[in-house]
Each structure stands twice: as C-alpha cells, then as structure tokens.
Motif scaffolding. Structure first.
Motif, PDB file in Angstrom:
ATOM      1  N   THR A  39      29.399  14.599 -36.835  1.00  0.00           N
ATOM      2  CA  THR A  39      28.300  14.180 -37.697  1.00  0.00           C
ATOM      3  C   THR A  39      27.628  12.944 -37.122  1.00  0.00           C
ATOM      4  OG1 THR A  39      29.644  12.701 -39.043  1.00  0.00           O
ATOM      5  CG2 THR A  39      29.567  15.034 -39.714  1.00  0.00           C
ATOM      6  N   ASP A  40      26.459  12.643 -37.648  1.00  0.00           N
ATOM      7  CA  ASP A  40      25.759  11.435 -37.241  1.00  0.00           C
ATOM      8  C   ASP A  40      26.617  10.207 -37.545  1.00  0.00           C
ATOM      9  OD1 ASP A  40      25.444  11.841 -40.006  1.00  0.00           O
ATOM     10  OD2 ASP A  40      23.258  11.640 -39.953  1.00  0.00           O
ATOM     11  N   ARG A  41      27.328  10.255 -38.640  1.00  0.00           N
ATOM     12  CA  ARG A  41      28.217   9.141 -39.000  1.00  0.00           C
ATOM     13  C   ARG A  41      29.364   8.998 -37.998  1.00  0.00           C
ATOM     14  NH1 ARG A  41      32.431   7.149 -42.139  1.00  0.00           N
ATOM     15  NH2 ARG A  41      31.816   5.411 -43.471  1.00  0.00           N
ATOM     16  N   ASP A  42      29.923  10.118 -37.539  1.00  0.00           N
ATOM     17  CA  ASP A  42      30.976  10.070 -36.520  1.00  0.00           C
ATOM     18  C   ASP A  42      30.479   9.343 -35.270  1.00  0.00           C
ATOM     19  OD1 ASP A  42      32.775  11.594 -38.058  1.00  0.00           O
ATOM     20  OD2 ASP A  42      32.063  13.482 -37.175  1.00  0.00           O
ATOM     21  N   ILE A  43      29.267   9.666 -34.855  1.00  0.00           N
ATOM     22  CA  ILE A  43      28.714   9.057 -33.649  1.00  0.00           C
ATOM     23  C   ILE A  43      28.579   7.547 -33.833  1.00  0.00           C
ATOM     24  CG2 ILE A  43      26.674   8.918 -32.149  1.00  0.00           C
ATOM     25  CD1 ILE A  43      26.320  11.960 -32.672  1.00  0.00           C
ATOM     26  N   VAL A  44      28.065   7.141 -34.968  1.00  0.00           N
ATOM     27  CA  VAL A  44      27.844   5.714 -35.216  1.00  0.00           C
ATOM     28  C   VAL A  44      29.160   4.956 -35.406  1.00  0.00           C
ATOM     29  CG1 VAL A  44      26.841   4.043 -36.826  1.00  0.00           C
ATOM     30  CG2 VAL A  44      25.533   6.055 -36.144  1.00  0.00           C
ATOM     31  N   ILE A  45      30.011   5.458 -36.286  1.00  0.00           N
ATOM     32  CA  ILE A  45      31.238   4.731 -36.657  1.00  0.00           C
ATOM     33  C   ILE A  45      32.327   4.820 -35.592  1.00  0.00           C
ATOM     34  CG2 ILE A  45      33.110   4.582 -38.366  1.00  0.00           C
ATOM     35  CD1 ILE A  45      30.325   3.650 -39.364  1.00  0.00           C
ATOM     36  N   ARG A  46      32.474   5.972 -34.978  1.00  0.00           N
ATOM     37  CA  ARG A  46      33.565   6.162 -34.016  1.00  0.00           C
ATOM     38  C   ARG A  46      33.197   5.824 -32.577  1.00  0.00           C
ATOM     39  NH1 ARG A  46      35.911  12.036 -36.107  1.00  0.00           N
ATOM     40  NH2 ARG A  46      36.552  11.319 -38.181  1.00  0.00           N
ATOM     41  N   ALA A  47      31.902   5.818 -32.262  1.00  0.00           N
ATOM     42  CA  ALA A  47      31.513   5.601 -30.865  1.00  0.00           C
ATOM     43  C   ALA A  47      30.602   4.378 -30.691  1.00  0.00           C
ATOM     44  CB  ALA A  47      30.829   6.849 -30.300  1.00  0.00           C
ATOM     45  N   VAL A  48      29.436   4.418 -31.280  1.00  0.00           N
ATOM     46  CA  VAL A  48      28.448   3.350 -31.077  1.00  0.00           C
ATOM     47  C   VAL A  48      28.986   1.998 -31.530  1.00  0.00           C
ATOM     48  CG1 VAL A  48      26.140   2.521 -31.698  1.00  0.00           C
ATOM     49  CG2 VAL A  48      26.502   4.952 -31.186  1.00  0.00           C
ATOM     50  N   ALA A  49      29.637   1.963 -32.679  1.00  0.00           N
ATOM     51  CA  ALA A  49      30.151   0.692 -33.209  1.00  0.00           C
ATOM     52  C   ALA A  49      31.153   0.031 -32.270  1.00  0.00           C
ATOM     53  CB  ALA A  49      30.792   0.919 -34.576  1.00  0.00           C
ATOM     54  N   TYR A  50      31.788   0.815 -31.439  1.00  0.00           N
ATOM     55  CA  TYR A  50      32.762   0.281 -30.484  1.00  0.00           C
ATOM     56  C   TYR A  50      32.184   0.141 -29.072  1.00  0.00           C
ATOM     57  CZ  TYR A  50      36.275   0.926 -34.071  1.00  0.00           C
ATOM     58  OH  TYR A  50      36.988   0.845 -35.239  1.00  0.00           O
ATOM     59  N   GLY A  51      30.892   0.411 -28.933  1.00  0.00           N
ATOM     60  CA  GLY A  51      30.240   0.255 -27.639  1.00  0.00           C
ATOM     61  C   GLY A  51      30.598   1.327 -26.627  1.00  0.00           C
ATOM     62  N   HIS A  52      31.037   2.494 -27.096  1.00  0.00           N
ATOM     63  CA  HIS A  52      31.411   3.566 -26.187  1.00  0.00           C
ATOM     64  C   HIS A  52      30.188   4.178 -25.523  1.00  0.00           C
ATOM     65  CE1 HIS A  52      35.572   4.226 -28.227  1.00  0.00           C
ATOM     66  NE2 HIS A  52      35.323   2.963 -27.966  1.00  0.00           N
ATOM     67  N   ASP A  53      30.389   4.711 -24.347  1.00  0.00           N
ATOM     68  CA  ASP A  53      29.332   5.310 -23.533  1.00  0.00           C
ATOM     69  C   ASP A  53      28.788   6.580 -24.199  1.00  0.00           C
ATOM     70  OD1 ASP A  53      27.762   6.470 -21.568  1.00  0.00           O
ATOM     71  OD2 ASP A  53      29.287   6.336 -19.997  1.00  0.00           O
ATOM     72  N   LEU A  54      27.472   6.673 -24.302  1.00  0.00           N
ATOM     73  CA  LEU A  54      26.859   7.851 -24.917  1.00  0.00           C
ATOM     74  C   LEU A  54      26.995   9.088 -24.036  1.00  0.00           C
ATOM     75  CD1 LEU A  54      23.667   6.335 -26.571  1.00  0.00           C
ATOM     76  CD2 LEU A  54      25.872   6.909 -27.606  1.00  0.00           C
ATOM     77  N   GLY A  55      27.474   8.909 -22.816  1.00  0.00           N
ATOM     78  CA  GLY A  55      27.759  10.031 -21.934  1.00  0.00           C
ATOM     79  C   GLY A  55      29.151  10.598 -22.164  1.00  0.00           C
ATOM     80  N   SER A  56      29.892  10.014 -23.087  1.00  0.00           N
ATOM     81  CA  SER A  56      31.241  10.492 -23.416  1.00  0.00           C
ATOM     82  C   SER A  56      31.171  11.863 -24.071  1.00  0.00           C
ATOM     83  CB  SER A  56      31.934   9.529 -24.389  1.00  0.00           C
ATOM     84  OG  SER A  56      32.043   8.251 -23.847  1.00  0.00           O
ATOM     85  N   ALA A  57      32.257  12.611 -23.949  1.00  0.00           N
ATOM     86  CA  ALA A  57      32.338  13.931 -24.579  1.00  0.00           C
ATOM     87  C   ALA A  57      32.313  13.798 -26.097  1.00  0.00           C
ATOM     88  CB  ALA A  57      33.602  14.647 -24.133  1.00  0.00           C
ATOM     89  N   ALA A  58      31.453  14.556 -26.738  1.00  0.00           N
ATOM     90  CA  ALA A  58      31.340  14.520 -28.195  1.00  0.00           C
ATOM     91  C   ALA A  58      32.649  14.941 -28.859  1.00  0.00           C
ATOM     92  CB  ALA A  58      30.198  15.426 -28.646  1.00  0.00           C
ATOM     93  N   THR A  59      33.402  15.817 -28.208  1.00  0.00           N
ATOM     94  CA  THR A  59      34.662  16.278 -28.805  1.00  0.00           C
ATOM     95  C   THR A  59      35.656  15.141 -29.009  1.00  0.00           C
ATOM     96  OG1 THR A  59      35.489  16.888 -26.628  1.00  0.00           O
ATOM     97  CG2 THR A  59      34.511  18.642 -27.949  1.00  0.00           C
TER      98      THR A  59
END
Length: 138
Positions: free
Chosen positions: A49-69
């Motif tokens: 979900t959009d929330r997963d992307i924001v809370i689990r990835a973006v908030a921690y500064g993870h690379d947007l090229g990371s696997a969505a899985t």
C-alpha cells in the motif's frame, strides 16, 4: 444476500515480485490507487500500500530502487467471492484490514476496500469494518 462478488473491484493493478518501490509508487499515481497486488504468476504473493511505502521505506530513508516485496505484506488474507459482505466486514474488522483481495478458487478475481463497503454495500458493513480497523492494536 449481497456477496463480495457483487461489490468487488475487478480492475486489479498488479506487479511482479521484481518491481521496485518507485515502480509501484508510479503505478499507484498513474492508476490513482493506494495498493498494488504482487503476483508471482497467478499466485498472490503480497500486497503493498501507499502507507507501506511511506512508513516502512521512505520514513527510514530506504532506496526507492529496493524491491517492493521487502516492504509488502506477505501471506495475504483473502476471502472467496461468494462470501457475504457482512462476513467479510467482520473479518476485515477482526484483522484490521482496509483492503481484502477476493478469490474464486485459487485465482484472485477482485478486491474489496472500505470504500467499496461504504458505497456499494448496505446494512452497515462499512461501519462494522471501520470500527474494528480503528481500534488500537496492542
């Protein structure tokens, strides 16, 4: 009796397990949606979900090229298309789900969201689901 088949959205947006966060976010923007199903062939392997992307990835500064899985929910709870809307609303409330993939046999055929319950179902199914979803988790 109204069933999930009666209210589900059948126009599914899916991607394969190799998709990146950026690719999934782009799909969400283009389709004006908040979730993408991750399919490994015909098998549902996750939902992001959009929330997963924001809370689990973006908030921690993870690379947007990371696997969505890596940020998706695996072992996705689904229900059969013939399930009553009331039963599905209860399950969504109990599991605090905002989106519910719908199956026919082993095949994913649709998805039901809180918005679908609110706009396409009657009998307070949306209120029942929302009350459960809104409860704080311990």
């Amino acid at each position: 009796m109204t069933t999930l088949r009666d209210i589900m959205t059948t126009d599914l947006t899916t991607t394969d397990p190799r998709a990146t966060l950026k690719e999934v976010a782009t799909l969400m923007r283009e389709q004006d949606i908040g979730n993408v199903l991750i399919m490994d062939g015909d098998t549902l392997s996750g939902i992001i979900t959009d929330r997963d992307i924001v809370i689990r990835a973006v908030a921690y500064g993870h690379d947007l090229g990371s696997a969505a899985t890596d940020y998706a929910t695996g072992s996705v709870f689904t229900m059969d298309a013939g399930t009553s809307v009331q039963e599905a609303a209860k399950a969504m409330a109990d599991r605090q789900l905002r989106r519910l993939p719908v199956t026919d046999g082993a095949k994913v055929v649709g998805i039901v969201s809180l918005a679908d319950l609110a706009t396409r179902a009657s009998g307070g199914a949306d209120e029942q689901a929302l009350q459960g979803i809104s409860q704080p988790t311990i």
